[in-house]
Design a protein around this motif. Structure first.
Motif, mmCIF file in Angstrom:
data_model
loop_
_atom_site.group_PDB
_atom_site.id
_atom_site.type_symbol
_atom_site.label_atom_id
_atom_site.label_comp_id
_atom_site.label_asym_id
_atom_site.label_seq_id
_atom_site.Cartn_x
_atom_site.Cartn_y
_atom_site.Cartn_z
ATOM 1 N N SER A 49 -81.005 17.993 -37.409
ATOM 2 C CA SER A 49 -79.909 17.621 -36.502
ATOM 3 C C SER A 49 -78.547 17.892 -37.134
ATOM 4 C CB SER A 49 -79.996 16.141 -36.133
ATOM 5 O OG SER A 49 -81.155 15.890 -35.391
ATOM 6 N N ASN A 50 -78.409 17.586 -38.404
ATOM 7 C CA ASN A 50 -77.128 17.818 -39.075
ATOM 8 C C ASN A 50 -76.850 19.306 -39.249
ATOM 9 O OD1 ASN A 50 -75.702 15.261 -39.770
ATOM 10 N ND2 ASN A 50 -77.737 14.769 -40.519
ATOM 11 N N THR A 53 -75.672 20.439 -35.945
ATOM 12 C CA THR A 53 -74.285 20.010 -35.774
ATOM 13 C C THR A 53 -73.333 20.954 -36.499
ATOM 14 O OG1 THR A 53 -74.917 17.695 -35.511
ATOM 15 C CG2 THR A 53 -72.651 18.125 -36.210
ATOM 16 N N VAL A 54 -73.687 21.357 -37.709
ATOM 17 C CA VAL A 54 -72.846 22.290 -38.467
ATOM 18 C C VAL A 54 -72.722 23.607 -37.707
ATOM 19 C CG1 VAL A 54 -72.727 23.695 -40.572
ATOM 20 C CG2 VAL A 54 -73.258 21.258 -40.724
ATOM 21 N N GLN A 93 -66.940 16.273 -37.544
ATOM 22 C CA GLN A 93 -68.397 16.419 -37.436
ATOM 23 C C GLN A 93 -68.948 17.212 -38.606
ATOM 24 O OE1 GLN A 93 -69.139 18.176 -33.593
ATOM 25 N NE2 GLN A 93 -68.885 16.241 -32.505
ATOM 26 N N ASP A 96 -68.894 14.859 -41.589
ATOM 27 C CA ASP A 96 -69.950 13.847 -41.501
ATOM 28 C C ASP A 96 -71.334 14.452 -41.740
ATOM 29 O OD1 ASP A 96 -67.989 11.996 -40.890
ATOM 30 O OD2 ASP A 96 -68.390 12.010 -38.728
ATOM 31 N N ALA A 97 -71.602 15.610 -41.139
ATOM 32 C CA ALA A 97 -72.921 16.237 -41.277
ATOM 33 C C ALA A 97 -73.187 16.655 -42.715
ATOM 34 C CB ALA A 97 -73.034 17.438 -40.345
ATOM 35 N N THR A 98 -72.212 17.284 -43.350
ATOM 36 C CA THR A 98 -72.439 17.720 -44.732
ATOM 37 C C THR A 98 -72.490 16.532 -45.689
ATOM 38 O OG1 THR A 98 -70.069 18.149 -45.073
ATOM 39 C CG2 THR A 98 -71.450 20.011 -44.387
ATOM 40 N N TRP A 100 -73.761 13.573 -44.908
ATOM 41 C CA TRP A 100 -75.107 13.025 -44.763
ATOM 42 C C TRP A 100 -76.116 13.892 -45.521
ATOM 43 C CZ3 TRP A 100 -79.929 14.462 -43.570
ATOM 44 C CH2 TRP A 100 -80.873 13.448 -43.416
ATOM 45 N N MET A 101 -75.990 15.210 -45.387
ATOM 46 C CA MET A 101 -76.964 16.094 -46.033
ATOM 47 C C MET A 101 -76.931 15.968 -47.555
ATOM 48 S SD MET A 101 -77.162 19.534 -43.696
ATOM 49 C CE MET A 101 -75.419 19.896 -43.620
ATOM 50 N N THR A 149 -75.831 28.263 -43.270
ATOM 51 C CA THR A 149 -76.717 27.409 -42.477
ATOM 52 C C THR A 149 -77.775 28.175 -41.700
ATOM 53 O OG1 THR A 149 -74.904 25.825 -42.276
ATOM 54 C CG2 THR A 149 -76.758 25.546 -40.771
#
Length: 188
Positions: A49-50, A53-54, A93, A96-98, A100-101, A149
């Protein structure tokens, strides 16, 4: 008659002992294993999901070019403010996504067998996060994030035939992007 009662009694005691042993030893271990596997799969899903999002945020940032100036005659001040707000939201976004990863890389990377898959996922997470934190322009960030990605996502979440077919090309593309990032970092 006596041997029949004895056989029934031994069978009943055996059943009780096996049931108790199963409840005390086997069941808790199976429940713990089920929980660990569920957490690993949830982390993998969140990783996917992340990455999605990226990809989507980068495409949106690349597609929606900001107005060149506050006094652009094509864009009203209200529209300029809205477009700027959307771009800031998409950049958030990415952040936040990176984040979390990189923070959860052990949870999802550790769930794949083999050191190559683990290292590939962790290298991607670290590289993507460093791109977001860098002082590069938005355009450069989005291009590097897309280049990092897309091959990683295909290798982890693409169809099996696609993963095999593009394995070498994806690894090469990822390595080339890392090399470009390294060259740019040393040039500045």
């Amino acid at each position: 008659m006596h041997s029949t009662v004895w056989t029934i009694l031994v069978a009943a005691v055996t059943a009780v002992v096996v049931s108790i042993a199963n409840g005390l030893i086997v069941t808790p271990r199976m429940e713990a294993r089920k929980k660990r596997l569920g957490e690993a799969h949830a982390a993998r899903d969140a990783f996917n999901s992340n990455m999605t999002t990226v990809l989507s945020a980068c495409v949106l940032l690349r597609t929606l070019v900001p107005p060149l100036a506050d006094n652009d005659p094509e864009t009203t001040p209200v529209m300029h403010e809205r477009l700027t707000g959307e771009r800031e939201r998409w950049l958030q976004q990415l952040d936040d996504a990176t984040r979390w990863m990189i923070d959860n890389s052990v949870a999802y990377a550790g769930s794949w067998p083999g050191s190559q898959l683990k290292e590939f996922a962790m290298s991607y997470a670290a590289s993507a996060r460093m791109v977001v934190l860098s002082e590069r322009s938005e355009t450069d960030k989005t291009e590097f994030l897309l280049a990092l990605t897309a091959p990683v996502r295909r290798q982890y979440f693409g169809f099996a035939w696609s993963r095999v077919r593009h394995y070498l090309a994806d690894r090469r593309a990822f390595a080339d992007t890392l090399a470009r990032l390294g060259r740019e970092a040393t040039a500045t």
